[in-house]
Design an enzyme around this catalytic site. Structure first.
Site, PDB file in Angstrom:
ATOM      1  CG  HIS A 141      -1.022   5.785  -0.337  1.00 26.77           C
ATOM      2  ND1 HIS A 141      -1.907   5.820   0.086  1.00 26.77           N
ATOM      3  CD2 HIS A 141      -1.613   4.533  -1.275  1.00 26.77           C
ATOM      4  CE1 HIS A 141      -3.296   5.796   0.228  1.00 26.77           C
ATOM      5  NE2 HIS A 141      -3.225   5.003  -0.310  1.00 26.77           N
TER       6      HIS A 141
ATOM      7  NE  ARG B 286      -3.524   2.332   2.604  1.00 26.85           N
ATOM      8  CZ  ARG B 286      -4.698   2.754   3.639  1.00 26.85           C
ATOM      9  NH1 ARG B 286      -3.727   1.777   4.679  1.00 26.85           N
ATOM     10  NH2 ARG B 286      -4.906   3.514   3.625  1.00 26.85           N
TER      11      ARG B 286
ATOM     12  CG  ASN C 148      -0.765   9.029   2.297  1.00 29.24           C
ATOM     13  OD1 ASN C 148      -1.588   8.711   1.463  1.00 29.24           O
ATOM     14  ND2 ASN C 148      -0.666  10.522   1.845  1.00 29.24           N
TER      15      ASN C 148
ATOM     16  CG  HIS D 236      -8.115  -3.457  -1.422  1.00 30.46           C
ATOM     17  ND1 HIS D 236      -8.872  -2.807  -2.310  1.00 30.46           N
ATOM     18  CD2 HIS D 236      -7.117  -2.794  -1.571  1.00 30.46           C
ATOM     19  CE1 HIS D 236      -8.614  -1.856  -2.190  1.00 30.46           C
ATOM     20  NE2 HIS D 236      -7.741  -1.369  -1.411  1.00 30.46           N
TER      21      HIS D 236
END
Length: 327
Positions: A62, A58, A90, A190
């Protein structure tokens, strides 16, 4: 018109030349034990904390989503600048991802000081951890430099949110050169990790006048989530696994869950019914090999997005700070 085509050529030439400077054996002579060191660090961390893989993957996404894969997400804020990691979107990034990169950087600075960028460390760590929890192996080209900019405001504008309509999310991916199939494949990340209750609470409580919860959720699943998250406003750390069936294994169960109304996030569940995305959800639910191949291709594409090379970046001494103070 001529000047327009010249500008277009220069843009594509700059992208191509940046990518061409990346090679899988970039550190073969300058830091030959790089791969072994990172693999050992991530293995040790994953054994101690099983959420490290999802946290690092993740973190990588990001980072790349905001001005490219340049480790700008790792920079700490100071008196002069609020950095990406402190953007509201975040704040829920788990600390395990940051910690594993810091550990790897420390080990590499002892082995080959000033050589390996934090951006390359993050890219490699994410790949090794995906593989470690059952996911596909894919090549990571190396030679990225660490960026000079990290601003919270840019993160807020660039990142997709689970409450966004699918149309908007598709457009965000398209703006980075990723098509709908690649978006669906990357969403398969996910299959590991967790999400804080506040990110999906609107699906559980007071959803509409007709239904307390989102009717696209499997009823018993919705009931279980309501019990789990009933005090989320008092305890913002409350969370649920993204994949309720195999939360720590990188597999295609995520897509099978979507077909059954077991998608945690509204944006994910929408993919199971939208005519643009449903064929890919169904394909990956039935064929894990197809998912792994598509995911590997897509994440390789993500990993070279707007990379910095040459003088456009630096190799940081510490991953959480620019080498020179930015004001």
């Amino acid at each position: 018109m001529t000047s327009f085509y010249l500008l277009l050529f220069l843009v594509f030439f700059n992208i191509a030349s940046s990518e061409s400077k990346l090679t899988v054996d970039y550190y073969k002579k300058t830091c030959p034990r790089l791969q072994d060191i990172i693999r050992q660090v991530v293995t040790d961390k994953q054994i101690v904390s099983s959420t490290t893989a999802s946290a690092t993957l993740r973190l990588f996404f990001h980072d790349c989503a905001v001005n490219g894969c340049d480790a700008s997400i790792l920079i700490s804020s100071n008196s002069f600048n609020t950095a990406e990691r402190d953007a509201e979107i975040n704040l829920s990034l788990p600390g395990d991802g940051f910690e594993v990169v810091t550990r790897a950087k420390t080990a590499l600075e002892l082995e080959c000081p000033g050589i390996v960028s934090c951006a390359d460390i993050l890219a490699l760590a994410a790949r090794d951890l995906v593989t470690m929890v059952g996911g596909p192996y894919y090549n990571v080209r190396l030679g990225r430099k660490d960026g000079f900019v990290s601003k919270a405001s840019e993160a807020e504008a660039a990142l997709a949110r689970p409450t966004m309509p699918l149309n908007q999310i598709i457009k965000i991916f398209q703006s980075r050169g990723l098509n709908t199939q690649e978006m669906v494949a990357l969403s398969g990340a996910h299959t590991i990790g967790f999400t804080h209750c506040k990110e999906f609470s609107q699906r559980l409580f007071n959803f509409s006048k007709k239904s307390d919860s989102d009717p696209t959720l499997y009823p018993k699943y919705a009931e279980g989530l309501r019990k789990l998250c009933e005090n989320y406003t008092k305890d913002p750390t409350m969370s649920a696994f993204n994949d309720v069936m195999t939360p720590n294994k990188f597999d295609n169960m995520y897509y099978q869950n979507l077909q059954k109304g077991l998608g945690l996030l509204a944006s994910d569940q929408a993919m199971a019914v939208d005519k643009r995305t449903k064929p890919y959800v169904d394909l990956y639910a039935a064929n894990q090999t197809a998912f792994f191949q598509a995911f590997a291709r897509a994440i390789e594409k993500v990993s070279v997005y707007q990379v910095k090379t040459g003088r456009k970046g630096e190799v940081r001494h510490r991953c959480d700070a620019f080498n020179s103070l930015k004001t």
